[in-house]
Design a protein around this motif. Structure first.
Motif, short mmCIF file in Angstrom:
data_model
loop_
_atom_site.label_atom_id
_atom_site.label_comp_id
_atom_site.label_asym_id
_atom_site.label_seq_id
_atom_site.Cartn_x
_atom_site.Cartn_y
_atom_site.Cartn_z
N ARG A 12 0.80 -1.22 0.00
CA ARG A 12 0.00 0.00 0.00
C ARG A 12 0.84 1.27 0.00
O ARG A 12 0.29 2.36 -0.10
CB ARG A 12 -0.92 0.01 1.23
CG ARG A 12 -1.89 -1.15 1.32
CD ARG A 12 -2.92 -1.16 0.19
NE ARG A 12 -3.83 -0.06 0.21
CZ ARG A 12 -5.01 -0.04 0.80
NH1 ARG A 12 -5.42 -1.10 1.45
NH2 ARG A 12 -5.78 1.03 0.75
N LEU A 13 2.16 1.14 0.11
CA LEU A 13 3.02 2.31 0.16
C LEU A 13 3.65 2.55 -1.21
O LEU A 13 4.54 1.83 -1.63
CB LEU A 13 4.12 2.12 1.22
CG LEU A 13 3.64 2.15 2.66
CD1 LEU A 13 4.74 1.72 3.61
CD2 LEU A 13 3.12 3.54 3.03
N ALA A 14 3.15 3.56 -1.90
CA ALA A 14 3.68 3.91 -3.21
C ALA A 14 5.08 4.48 -3.07
O ALA A 14 5.46 5.02 -2.03
CB ALA A 14 2.76 4.92 -3.89
N HIS A 15 5.85 4.37 -4.15
CA HIS A 15 7.22 4.90 -4.18
C HIS A 15 7.19 6.40 -3.85
O HIS A 15 6.37 7.14 -4.35
CB HIS A 15 7.84 4.66 -5.55
CG HIS A 15 9.25 5.15 -5.64
ND1 HIS A 15 10.29 4.54 -4.98
CD2 HIS A 15 9.77 6.22 -6.28
CE1 HIS A 15 11.40 5.20 -5.22
NE2 HIS A 15 11.12 6.22 -6.01
N GLY A 16 8.12 6.82 -3.01
CA GLY A 16 8.23 8.23 -2.66
C GLY A 16 7.35 8.65 -1.50
O GLY A 16 7.43 9.79 -1.05
N LYS A 17 6.52 7.76 -1.00
CA LYS A 17 5.65 8.09 0.13
C LYS A 17 6.40 7.86 1.44
O LYS A 17 7.45 7.23 1.49
CB LYS A 17 4.38 7.22 0.11
CG LYS A 17 3.47 7.50 -1.05
CD LYS A 17 2.77 8.82 -0.87
CE LYS A 17 1.74 9.08 -1.94
NZ LYS A 17 1.05 10.35 -1.76
N THR A 18 5.83 8.37 2.51
CA THR A 18 6.35 8.14 3.85
C THR A 18 5.27 7.44 4.67
O THR A 18 4.14 7.27 4.22
CB THR A 18 6.74 9.46 4.54
OG1 THR A 18 5.57 10.28 4.66
CG2 THR A 18 7.83 10.18 3.77
N LEU A 19 5.62 7.05 5.87
CA LEU A 19 4.70 6.40 6.79
C LEU A 19 4.64 7.26 8.04
O LEU A 19 5.67 7.73 8.52
CB LEU A 19 5.22 5.00 7.13
CG LEU A 19 4.39 4.13 8.05
CD1 LEU A 19 3.01 3.83 7.45
CD2 LEU A 19 5.13 2.81 8.29
N ALA A 20 3.43 7.50 8.56
CA ALA A 20 3.28 8.29 9.78
C ALA A 20 2.95 7.38 10.94
O ALA A 20 2.36 6.31 10.76
CB ALA A 20 2.18 9.33 9.61
N GLY A 21 3.33 7.81 12.13
CA GLY A 21 2.96 7.13 13.37
C GLY A 21 2.22 8.11 14.26
O GLY A 21 2.60 9.29 14.33
N LEU A 22 1.16 7.63 14.93
CA LEU A 22 0.38 8.48 15.81
C LEU A 22 0.29 7.87 17.20
O LEU A 22 0.12 6.65 17.34
CB LEU A 22 -1.05 8.66 15.29
CG LEU A 22 -1.25 9.25 13.91
CD1 LEU A 22 -2.75 9.35 13.61
CD2 LEU A 22 -0.59 10.61 13.79
N ASP A 23 0.36 8.73 18.20
CA ASP A 23 0.10 8.36 19.58
C ASP A 23 -1.02 9.27 20.06
O ASP A 23 -0.82 10.46 20.26
CB ASP A 23 1.35 8.54 20.45
CG ASP A 23 1.10 8.18 21.90
OD1 ASP A 23 0.61 7.05 22.14
OD2 ASP A 23 1.37 9.01 22.77
#
Length: 168
Positions: A12-23
């Motif tokens: 699901r992560l396209a090239h050039g994307k980032t991943l976020a984390g939430l608390d």
């Protein structure tokens, strides 16, 4: 928007994307964002919570600015493995976000993430006052780094060659 598993995340992560984390906290939302290589979690300033619609607008603007392709959200599981009211709040937050965004979310067991984040800030010699302003984003970075490390181990397992059959 969909809730997906950690194993579904790479597709699901396209090239050039980032991943976020939430608390998610009652007063703030801690945020961290990965690099594009999915190696390191970088804390971002916390979002001060007001009401859901305002919080969501600020969060979605940040996620767009950071080119986020998916979001890992801490799921506060009790030490015995059960889910209490805080876990239900996290699930409700994701359900509400689903109406506003197509981003996939993955839940991540966040047991002791705040404890670990605070310990790290203490080791870095942050004063109690400075820790209070950074703890939620540090916890988000701790959650996100756990997801990133798991993605790395999944990738390594996929690259391993199968063991040759042994002859008896």
């Amino acid at each position: 928007m969909a809730v997906i598993t950690i194993e579904q995340l790479p597709a699901r992560l396209a090239h050039g994307k980032t991943l976020a984390g939430l608390d998610l906290g009652d007063k703030t939302i801690g945020v961290a964002v990965s690099d594009r290589g999915f190696s390191f979690a970088h804390p971002r300033p916390v979002i001060l919570r007001k009401k859901f619609s305002l919080d969501a607008a600020v969060l979605l603007a940040l996620l767009e600015r950071e080119n986020v392709g998916a979001v890992a959200i801490g799921l506060p599981i009790n030490m015995d493995g059960s889910e209490g009211p805080r876990a239900q709040k996290s699930r409700a937050f994701v359900r509400n976000m689903a109406q506003l965004s197509d981003l996939p979310f993955v839940f991540w067991d966040e047991r002791l993430s705040t404890v670990a984040a605070e310990r790290t800030l203490i080791e870095m010699d942050f004063s109690r006052a400075k820790r209070a302003g950074k703890i939620d984003s540090a916890a988000a970075a701790f959650i996100l780094q756990g997801v990133l490390d798991r993605l790395q181990s999944l990738d390594a397992a996929d690259r391993r060659e199968p063991e040759p059959p042994t002859s008896a």
